[in-house]
Scaffold this motif. Structure first.
Motif, PDB file in Angstrom:
ATOM      1  N   ARG A  13       0.843  -1.206   0.000  1.00 38.81           N
ATOM      2  CA  ARG A  13       0.000   0.000   0.000  1.00 38.81           C
ATOM      3  C   ARG A  13       0.877   1.254   0.000  1.00 38.81           C
ATOM      4  O   ARG A  13       0.664   2.176  -0.808  1.00 38.81           O
ATOM      5  CB  ARG A  13      -0.905   0.000   1.222  1.00 38.81           C
ATOM      6  N   GLU A  14       1.880   1.285   0.874  1.00 39.30           N
ATOM      7  CA  GLU A  14       2.759   2.444   0.951  1.00 39.30           C
ATOM      8  C   GLU A  14       3.529   2.626  -0.348  1.00 39.30           C
ATOM      9  O   GLU A  14       3.717   3.750  -0.819  1.00 39.30           O
ATOM     10  CB  GLU A  14       3.728   2.278   2.122  1.00 39.30           C
ATOM     11  N   SER A  15       3.973   1.523  -0.943  1.00 42.84           N
ATOM     12  CA  SER A  15       4.699   1.593  -2.203  1.00 42.84           C
ATOM     13  C   SER A  15       3.833   2.168  -3.313  1.00 42.84           C
ATOM     14  O   SER A  15       4.297   2.970  -4.130  1.00 42.84           O
ATOM     15  CB  SER A  15       5.202   0.202  -2.595  1.00 42.84           C
ATOM     16  N   GLU A  16       2.558   1.778  -3.356  1.00 36.85           N
ATOM     17  CA  GLU A  16       1.666   2.287  -4.387  1.00 36.85           C
ATOM     18  C   GLU A  16       1.377   3.770  -4.178  1.00 36.85           C
ATOM     19  O   GLU A  16       1.330   4.549  -5.137  1.00 36.85           O
ATOM     20  CB  GLU A  16       0.356   1.489  -4.395  1.00 36.85           C
ATOM     21  N   ILE A  17       1.192   4.189  -2.935  1.00 33.63           N
ATOM     22  CA  ILE A  17       0.986   5.615  -2.647  1.00 33.63           C
ATOM     23  C   ILE A  17       2.202   6.417  -3.100  1.00 33.63           C
ATOM     24  O   ILE A  17       2.075   7.467  -3.740  1.00 33.63           O
ATOM     25  CB  ILE A  17       0.717   5.826  -1.140  1.00 33.63           C
ATOM     26  N   ASP A  18       3.398   5.920  -2.791  1.00 31.00           N
ATOM     27  CA  ASP A  18       4.624   6.604  -3.213  1.00 31.00           C
ATOM     28  C   ASP A  18       4.698   6.706  -4.736  1.00 31.00           C
ATOM     29  O   ASP A  18       5.103   7.739  -5.286  1.00 31.00           O
ATOM     30  CB  ASP A  18       5.861   5.864  -2.695  1.00 31.00           C
ATOM     31  N   ARG A  19       4.336   5.616  -5.420  1.00 28.08           N
ATOM     32  CA  ARG A  19       4.396   5.617  -6.892  1.00 28.08           C
ATOM     33  C   ARG A  19       3.482   6.672  -7.477  1.00 28.08           C
ATOM     34  O   ARG A  19       3.867   7.427  -8.381  1.00 28.08           O
ATOM     35  CB  ARG A  19       4.004   4.240  -7.436  1.00 28.08           C
ATOM     36  N   VAL A  20       2.257   6.746  -6.985  1.00 27.61           N
ATOM     37  CA  VAL A  20       1.297   7.697  -7.526  1.00 27.61           C
ATOM     38  C   VAL A  20       1.772   9.125  -7.281  1.00 27.61           C
ATOM     39  O   VAL A  20       1.730   9.974  -8.182  1.00 27.61           O
ATOM     40  CB  VAL A  20      -0.094   7.468  -6.898  1.00 27.61           C
ATOM     41  N   CYS A  21       2.259   9.401  -6.078  1.00 35.94           N
ATOM     42  CA  CYS A  21       2.758  10.741  -5.776  1.00 35.94           C
ATOM     43  C   CYS A  21       3.930  11.108  -6.680  1.00 35.94           C
ATOM     44  O   CYS A  21       4.030  12.244  -7.165  1.00 35.94           O
ATOM     45  CB  CYS A  21       3.179  10.826  -4.311  1.00 35.94           C
ATOM     46  N   ALA A  22       4.814  10.139  -6.917  1.00 38.54           N
ATOM     47  CA  ALA A  22       5.979  10.400  -7.769  1.00 38.54           C
ATOM     48  C   ALA A  22       5.562  10.679  -9.207  1.00 38.54           C
ATOM     49  O   ALA A  22       6.135  11.544  -9.876  1.00 38.54           O
ATOM     50  CB  ALA A  22       6.934   9.211  -7.711  1.00 38.54           C
ATOM     51  N   GLU A  23       4.571   9.953  -9.709  1.00 38.20           N
ATOM     52  CA  GLU A  23       4.114  10.182 -11.083  1.00 38.20           C
ATOM     53  C   GLU A  23       3.497  11.562 -11.235  1.00 38.20           C
ATOM     54  O   GLU A  23       3.704  12.250 -12.233  1.00 38.20           O
ATOM     55  CB  GLU A  23       3.122   9.095 -11.501  1.00 38.20           C
ATOM     56  N   ILE A  24       2.716  11.971 -10.250  1.00 37.83           N
ATOM     57  CA  ILE A  24       2.132  13.310 -10.305  1.00 37.83           C
ATOM     58  C   ILE A  24       3.240  14.361 -10.271  1.00 37.83           C
ATOM     59  O   ILE A  24       3.216  15.342 -11.023  1.00 37.83           O
ATOM     60  CB  ILE A  24       1.139  13.510  -9.145  1.00 37.83           C
ATOM     61  N   ALA A  25       4.242  14.138  -9.415  1.00 38.97           N
ATOM     62  CA  ALA A  25       5.356  15.094  -9.304  1.00 38.97           C
ATOM     63  C   ALA A  25       6.159  15.192 -10.594  1.00 38.97           C
ATOM     64  O   ALA A  25       6.789  16.217 -10.862  1.00 38.97           O
ATOM     65  CB  ALA A  25       6.277  14.694  -8.155  1.00 38.97           C
ATOM     66  N   SER A  26       6.126  14.141 -11.407  1.00 39.34           N
ATOM     67  CA  SER A  26       6.909  14.131 -12.641  1.00 39.34           C
ATOM     68  C   SER A  26       6.235  14.904 -13.773  1.00 39.34           C
ATOM     69  O   SER A  26       6.770  14.968 -14.872  1.00 39.34           O
ATOM     70  CB  SER A  26       7.169  12.688 -13.090  1.00 39.34           C
ATOM     71  N   HIS A  27       5.065  15.493 -13.517  1.00 42.65           N
ATOM     72  CA  HIS A  27       4.360  16.275 -14.542  1.00 42.65           C
ATOM     73  C   HIS A  27       4.072  17.685 -14.016  1.00 42.65           C
ATOM     74  O   HIS A  27       2.912  18.077 -13.843  1.00 42.65           O
ATOM     75  CB  HIS A  27       3.058  15.576 -14.947  1.00 42.65           C
ATOM     76  N   PRO A  28       5.145  18.455 -13.752  1.00 43.46           N
ATOM     77  CA  PRO A  28       4.954  19.771 -13.135  1.00 43.46           C
ATOM     78  C   PRO A  28       4.321  20.805 -14.041  1.00 43.46           C
ATOM     79  O   PRO A  28       3.903  21.867 -13.570  1.00 43.46           O
ATOM     80  CB  PRO A  28       6.389  20.178 -12.753  1.00 43.46           C
ATOM     81  N   ARG A  29       4.260  20.549 -15.347  1.00 41.60           N
ATOM     82  CA  ARG A  29       3.716  21.551 -16.264  1.00 41.60           C
ATOM     83  C   ARG A  29       2.231  21.346 -16.568  1.00 41.60           C
ATOM     84  O   ARG A  29       1.612  22.187 -17.220  1.00 41.60           O
ATOM     85  CB  ARG A  29       4.523  21.540 -17.568  1.00 41.60           C
ATOM     86  N   ALA A  30       1.667  20.231 -16.131  1.00 42.20           N
ATOM     87  CA  ALA A  30       0.252  19.974 -16.404  1.00 42.20           C
ATOM     88  C   ALA A  30      -0.615  20.895 -15.549  1.00 42.20           C
ATOM     89  O   ALA A  30      -0.396  21.034 -14.347  1.00 42.20           O
ATOM     90  CB  ALA A  30      -0.086  18.522 -16.126  1.00 42.20           C
ATOM     91  N   SER A  31      -1.617  21.531 -16.154  1.00 49.46           N
ATOM     92  CA  SER A  31      -2.492  22.433 -15.399  1.00 49.46           C
ATOM     93  C   SER A  31      -3.385  21.679 -14.434  1.00 49.46           C
ATOM     94  O   SER A  31      -3.881  22.251 -13.464  1.00 49.46           O
ATOM     95  CB  SER A  31      -3.357  23.261 -16.360  1.00 49.46           C
ATOM     96  N   ALA A  32      -3.598  20.395 -14.694  1.00 49.52           N
ATOM     97  CA  ALA A  32      -4.372  19.557 -13.785  1.00 49.52           C
ATOM     98  C   ALA A  32      -3.787  18.153 -13.802  1.00 49.52           C
ATOM     99  O   ALA A  32      -3.492  17.603 -14.860  1.00 49.52           O
ATOM    100  CB  ALA A  32      -5.845  19.516 -14.194  1.00 49.52           C
ATOM    101  N   CYS A  33      -3.573  17.604 -12.616  1.00 49.83           N
ATOM    102  CA  CYS A  33      -3.093  16.233 -12.477  1.00 49.83           C
ATOM    103  C   CYS A  33      -4.094  15.462 -11.633  1.00 49.83           C
ATOM    104  O   CYS A  33      -4.543  15.953 -10.589  1.00 49.83           O
ATOM    105  CB  CYS A  33      -1.728  16.183 -11.809  1.00 49.83           C
TER     106      CYS A  33
END
Length: 425
Positions: A286-306
């Motif tokens: 569970r913790e690993s999946e939460i970390d993955r999702v947060c990291a993917e969102i962080a990898s798209h800093p230019r998107a107006s909505a994530c």
């Protein structure tokens, strides 16, 4: 003009710090290949490089970091940072030595390997993960670089040839000027590596202010969060003025899926699908999946909505979550909702450019509001019929604009309309 240099022991670490600095407004590049290639890169505020040393001997790691620091050092650089793997893996102590030796200016290393938002804190020099000493977690069983202790001070004393001291949590019960004076005193006494306790986000901010106030040259040693705080303070011109919306969709209704598909037709938005089966497969996964999702969102800093979306929105991925009455708080659906709330909390803490949040699914919306510490919502109107918008009341995110919508509400354009509404506020 290069103002920040980050030396990491692997590419993922270099990229992680680069993303954090980008979110603070720095133009950041990760160097791949020859160090001399840095001269051919576009003019950047920050240059991060991986020396790929984590699995090497301490001698080889020292040599790579020493050489990289010498090549990348420049009179224009105001912030040097050594990436520190969050689970204390690698040749941390010797690589700190290498960076201090290469700079050769009497710098000290200020080590702050904490991240309160993800429940990594340092107390008495011991790194705790969600209250558990690091060496008792799954991170200790890494096949290449196992971790045998949570005592960061003892580990660095074992690896480094320089004096190492711990600044205890009690020393943070003061102002940044007094903490800075204590750092300066220890530096004058010959201490070269300072490991600073940290439990809250305010502690991390206090340490950053103290480091800048101490009047002594230093390098930051951390997984990136401390470095990002320092960059934000050193370069006040940097700001993320573009508004962005965080989208959290826990509904698995067919209507919600159609709205997501329409939403994704926009060019400047991004969604990551959450593997709900992993959220229910034990705390580690569970913790690993939460970390993955947060990291993917962080990898798209230019998107107006994530957005992060429950994968059960696809019929073939839906799990049998129905529970007998009465409702049990630890039922699978409740755990999924709390996981979504944790993702929302971490993303909002780490990226201030998210100026509003959209939630879809009644239970998901409640869980997120509770995790953000809100006591209520100041209702201000409707973005679309039956989808109210307002601002959070209470908690650390008081005043944050929010739209809460049920999964069955609205036509295919409803999600896009709601996001546009939040971006226009």
């Amino acid at each position: 003009m290069r103002q920040c240099v980050v030396i990491a022991d692997d590419l993922a670490g270099a990229n992680t710090v680069g993303v954090m600095l980008r979110k603070k407004g720095l133009e950041s590049f990760t160097l791949i290949g020859s160090l001399q290639a840095s001269a051919s890169l576009p003019n950047a505020d920050c240059l991060a490089v991986s020396v790929e040393s984590r699995g090497l001997s301490s001698k080889a790691g020292y040599e790579r970091v020493f050489r990289a620091t010498q090549i990348l050092a420049s009179p224009t650089v105001r912030l040097y940072a050594k990436y520190m793997e969050p689970s204390l893996r690698g040749n941390i102590g010797r690589e700190i030595d290498a960076m201090l030796d290469a700079l050769d200016n009497g710098s000290i290393a200020i080590v702050a390997p904490c991240h309160p938002a993800s429940k990594r804190v340092l107390v008495g020099g011991h790194l705790l993960v969600d209250g558990v000493p690091l060496h008792k977690t799954e991170f200790a069983r890494d096949p290449k670089c196992p971790v045998f202790t949570s005592n960061t001070v003892a580990l660095l004393r074992l690896q480094s040839r320089y004096p190492v001291e711990n600044i205890p949590i009690g020393a943070l019960e003061t102002c940044s000027e007094r903490l800075g004076a204590e750092i300066a005193r220890l530096a004058r006494e010959g201490v070269r590596i300072l490991v600073v306790d940290c439990v809250t986000e305010d502690d991390l901010d206090l340490i950053a202010n103290a480091a800048l106030a101490c009047g002594h040259p230093f390098i930051a040693v951390d997984p990136g969060f401390f470095t990002a705080r320092l960059a934000q303070k050193l370069f006040p011109r940097i700001s993320c003025s573009e508004k962005r919306v965080l989208v959290a969709i826990g509904s698995v209704h067919e209507r919600a899926r159609a709205q997501v598909e329409t939403f994704l037709a926009r060019r400047d938005v991004y969604c990551v699908y959450v593997d709900t089966a992993k959220l229910l497969a034990g705390e580690e996964r569970r913790e690993s999946e939460i970390d993955r999702v947060c990291a993917e969102i962080a990898s798209h800093p230019r998107a107006s909505a994530c957005g992060f979306v429950c994968d059960g929105i696809f019929p073939d991925r839906q799990l049998p979550l129905a529970q007998p009455k009465p409702f049990v708080s630890d039922a699978p659906s409740g755990l999924i909702d709390r996981s979504f709330a944790e993702i929302a909390m971490r993303v909002l803490l780490e990226d201030p450019s998210f100026s509003a949040i959209y939630t879809c699914g009644g239970d998901t919306s409640v869980a997120i509001c509770e995790r953000l510490g809100a006591s209520g919502i100041r209702v201000m109107g409707e973005a679309v019929p039956l989808a109210s918008f307002g601002t959070l009341v209470g908690g650390d995110f008081a005043g944050l604009p929010i739209i809460c919508k049920g999964g069955t509400v609205g036509d295919d354009n409803a999600l896009s309309v709601c996001v546009d509404h939040l971006l226009s506020l």
